[in-house]
Design a protein around this motif. Structure first.
Motif, PDB file in Angstrom:
ATOM      1  N   ALA B  37       0.942  -1.172  -0.160  1.00 10.96           N
ATOM      2  CA  ALA B  37      -0.022  -0.365   0.165  1.00 10.96           C
ATOM      3  C   ALA B  37       0.432   1.191   0.420  1.00 10.96           C
ATOM      4  O   ALA B  37       0.056   2.927   0.207  1.00 10.96           O
ATOM      5  CB  ALA B  37      -1.020   0.079   0.822  1.00 10.96           C
ATOM      6  N   ARG B  38       2.002   0.877  -0.675  1.00 21.90           N
ATOM      7  CA  ARG B  38       3.234   2.650  -0.116  1.00 21.90           C
ATOM      8  C   ARG B  38       3.095   3.325   1.144  1.00 21.90           C
ATOM      9  O   ARG B  38       2.710   4.549   0.727  1.00 21.90           O
ATOM     10  CB  ARG B  38       3.099   3.236  -1.159  1.00 21.90           C
ATOM     11  CG  ARG B  38       4.287   2.251  -2.585  1.00 21.90           C
ATOM     12  CD  ARG B  38       3.813   3.129  -3.331  1.00 21.90           C
ATOM     13  NE  ARG B  38       3.014   2.471  -4.794  1.00 21.90           N
ATOM     14  CZ  ARG B  38       3.697   1.684  -5.552  1.00 21.90           C
ATOM     15  NH1 ARG B  38       4.874   1.498  -5.044  1.00 21.90           N
ATOM     16  NH2 ARG B  38       2.447   0.808  -6.677  1.00 21.90           N
ATOM     17  N   ILE B  39       3.156   2.693   2.326  1.00 23.78           N
ATOM     18  CA  ILE B  39       1.954   3.205   3.382  1.00 23.78           C
ATOM     19  C   ILE B  39       3.060   2.875   5.064  1.00 23.78           C
ATOM     20  O   ILE B  39       3.883   0.757   4.427  1.00 23.78           O
ATOM     21  CB  ILE B  39       1.255   3.374   3.294  1.00 23.78           C
ATOM     22  CG1 ILE B  39       0.371   3.977   3.063  1.00 23.78           C
ATOM     23  CG2 ILE B  39       0.454   2.870   5.507  1.00 23.78           C
ATOM     24  CD1 ILE B  39      -1.956   4.162   3.258  1.00 23.78           C
ATOM     25  N   ASP B  40       3.033   3.454   5.644  1.00 22.27           N
ATOM     26  CA  ASP B  40       3.952   2.401   7.336  1.00 22.27           C
ATOM     27  C   ASP B  40       3.056   2.196   7.952  1.00 22.27           C
ATOM     28  O   ASP B  40       1.730   2.049   8.036  1.00 22.27           O
ATOM     29  CB  ASP B  40       4.336   4.007   7.937  1.00 22.27           C
ATOM     30  CG  ASP B  40       5.197   3.254   8.940  1.00 22.27           C
ATOM     31  OD1 ASP B  40       6.461   4.152   8.678  1.00 22.27           O
ATOM     32  OD2 ASP B  40       4.763   3.237  10.082  1.00 22.27           O
ATOM     33  N   PRO B  41       3.798   0.917   7.990  1.00 23.85           N
ATOM     34  CA  PRO B  41       3.111  -0.157   9.068  1.00 23.85           C
ATOM     35  C   PRO B  41       2.614   0.415  10.123  1.00 23.85           C
ATOM     36  O   PRO B  41       1.356  -0.149  10.282  1.00 23.85           O
ATOM     37  CB  PRO B  41       4.151  -1.184   9.442  1.00 23.85           C
ATOM     38  CG  PRO B  41       5.235  -1.145   8.206  1.00 23.85           C
ATOM     39  CD  PRO B  41       4.808   0.147   7.381  1.00 23.85           C
ATOM     40  N   ALA B  42       2.885   1.830  10.664  1.00 25.43           N
ATOM     41  CA  ALA B  42       1.874   2.017  11.702  1.00 25.43           C
ATOM     42  C   ALA B  42       0.573   2.838  11.430  1.00 25.43           C
ATOM     43  O   ALA B  42      -0.342   2.848  12.006  1.00 25.43           O
ATOM     44  CB  ALA B  42       2.910   3.447  12.402  1.00 25.43           C
ATOM     45  N   MET B  43       0.445   2.696  10.218  1.00 26.48           N
ATOM     46  CA  MET B  43      -0.547   3.444   9.677  1.00 26.48           C
ATOM     47  C   MET B  43      -1.466   2.595   9.459  1.00 26.48           C
ATOM     48  O   MET B  43      -2.712   2.349   9.727  1.00 26.48           O
ATOM     49  CB  MET B  43      -1.003   4.265   8.093  1.00 26.48           C
ATOM     50  CG  MET B  43       0.529   5.326   8.256  1.00 26.48           C
ATOM     51  SD  MET B  43       0.021   5.784   8.784  1.00 26.48           S
ATOM     52  CE  MET B  43      -1.955   7.003   8.373  1.00 26.48           C
ATOM     53  N   VAL B  44      -1.481   1.361   9.390  1.00 23.89           N
ATOM     54  CA  VAL B  44      -1.911  -0.013   9.336  1.00 23.89           C
ATOM     55  C   VAL B  44      -2.786  -0.280  10.566  1.00 23.89           C
ATOM     56  O   VAL B  44      -3.890  -0.139  10.735  1.00 23.89           O
ATOM     57  CB  VAL B  44      -1.277  -1.269   8.927  1.00 23.89           C
ATOM     58  CG1 VAL B  44      -2.440  -2.144   9.237  1.00 23.89           C
ATOM     59  CG2 VAL B  44      -1.263  -1.692   7.194  1.00 23.89           C
ATOM     60  N   MET B  45      -1.864  -0.325  12.166  1.00 22.41           N
ATOM     61  CA  MET B  45      -2.190  -0.350  13.114  1.00 22.41           C
ATOM     62  C   MET B  45      -3.840   0.842  12.834  1.00 22.41           C
ATOM     63  O   MET B  45      -4.467   0.809  14.278  1.00 22.41           O
ATOM     64  CB  MET B  45      -1.325  -0.258  14.212  1.00 22.41           C
ATOM     65  CG  MET B  45      -0.502  -1.381  13.880  1.00 22.41           C
ATOM     66  SD  MET B  45      -0.593  -3.051  13.928  1.00 22.41           S
ATOM     67  CE  MET B  45      -1.568  -3.620  15.122  1.00 22.41           C
TER      68      MET B  45
END
Lengths: 178, 178
Positions: B37-45
DNA sequence: ATTGTAGGCCAACACCTGTTGACTTCCTAC
DNA sequence: GTAGGAAGTCAACAGGTGTTGGCCTACAAT
């Protein structure tokens, strides 16, 4: 406690079979298998070298398909498969891991190509359509295992061996002969 | 890049669906999904709180079974299921994970109990034997998906939609009516 | 009694996992 | 133009993984 090399190897293998059958490849950790075998994880590595090699040993499996009369092959195949599933953890191991592990999927393919297909050719004398027939049989029989033993659909769990044979054998018979 | 909250949430969810469908629960890591998703893992959380909740969102799924004429229900069901499988990743997610993840297996059970069984009751008018009929249909249809899309038995992969429908619909029809 | 060896154990490694909290950056409302 | 908040980044944590090498310990042969 002190055991012979062959003994421990067998104990580890038995524990590995159970764990792989119950949990699949990833969740069946070497540490858990070692704990079941009441042994240090390092021993597992000593005897099998690698988790993948241990898995390969645990997934060793033979369908042992019997010779069957062509007109009763459907019922015979379903019965044999049901009993095999319950007697030998190898099939459970392969189905649980084959879904997320390419090596296990490949093993499954070669088992069905090398054991089910020849039987179908033998029963039908029709080598050309045997591959389709064999995979159709595999699809029904694996679907049975999936819904009864893995996903545990209540009606499938509750059914007796005889009921399942009665329902499924016409299907398998038709895949063989139609 | 700067996106709206709803957009990123959707992007994450799409990536999660793909990963869960391809790899199963354990192998689909949050880090991998975030990278897709070209995004930081923290965003998922931030957006989903927990891997389990993300999975629950990704496994949201409706079979959308259509109304069917009783005498063509077999063919209709097989066709609908084949198309649904290829159009909606939800089913793949559930099958890939349901084999080793109890929560996904439970979801699968409720889907078949809540969507397939009512249809069978409606088609047969026989509530008593509907559970067995529905699970038999599920077993054949899931076995099809397993052998064609997951284990990739070559003859099943090579078969066309019409060939599969021709082979399987009599089976499903019989599980409905016999 | 001494030694060689094979079975077994322990502690550590490098890496990967889900998850957290503090920090920065940008847009918007006043 | 400035304050507030939302979107995004970064580094780290605690725990678990496969795997390794060094160290014991019991036994059999000498």
């Amino acid at each position: 406690m002190r055991r012979s090399s062959a003994e421990t190897k067998a104990v580890i293998l038995a524990a590995a079979r159970e764990r792989f059958a119950a949990d699949g490849y990833d969740k069946a950790t070497i540490r858990a298998i070692a704990a079941d075998a009441r042994i240090d994880p390092a021993m597992v590595m000593r005897y099998f070298g690698t988790k993948e090699k241990l898995f390969a040993a645990a997934a060793e499996f033979d369908l042992e398909l019997p010779a069957l009369a062509p007109d009763q092959a459907g019922a015979g195949l379903v019965r044999h498969f049901l009993r095999k599933w319950e007697a030998d953890e190898g099939l459970q191991v392969l189905l649980r891991t084959g879904v997320t592990n390419e090596a296990a999927a490949e093993r499954m393919r070669t088992i069905f190509a090398g054991q089910v297909m020849p039987l179908v050719i033998d029963l039908t004398g029709d080598p050309e359509r045997a591959p389709v027939r064999a995979s159709l049989i595999a699809s029904q029989v694996l679907g049975l295992a999936l819904s009864r033993y893995i996903l545990k659909f209540p009606p499938m769990v509750a059914a007796t061996e005889e009921e399942l044979i009665a329902w499924l054998s016409p299907t398998v018979q038709r895949y063989l002969t139609e």
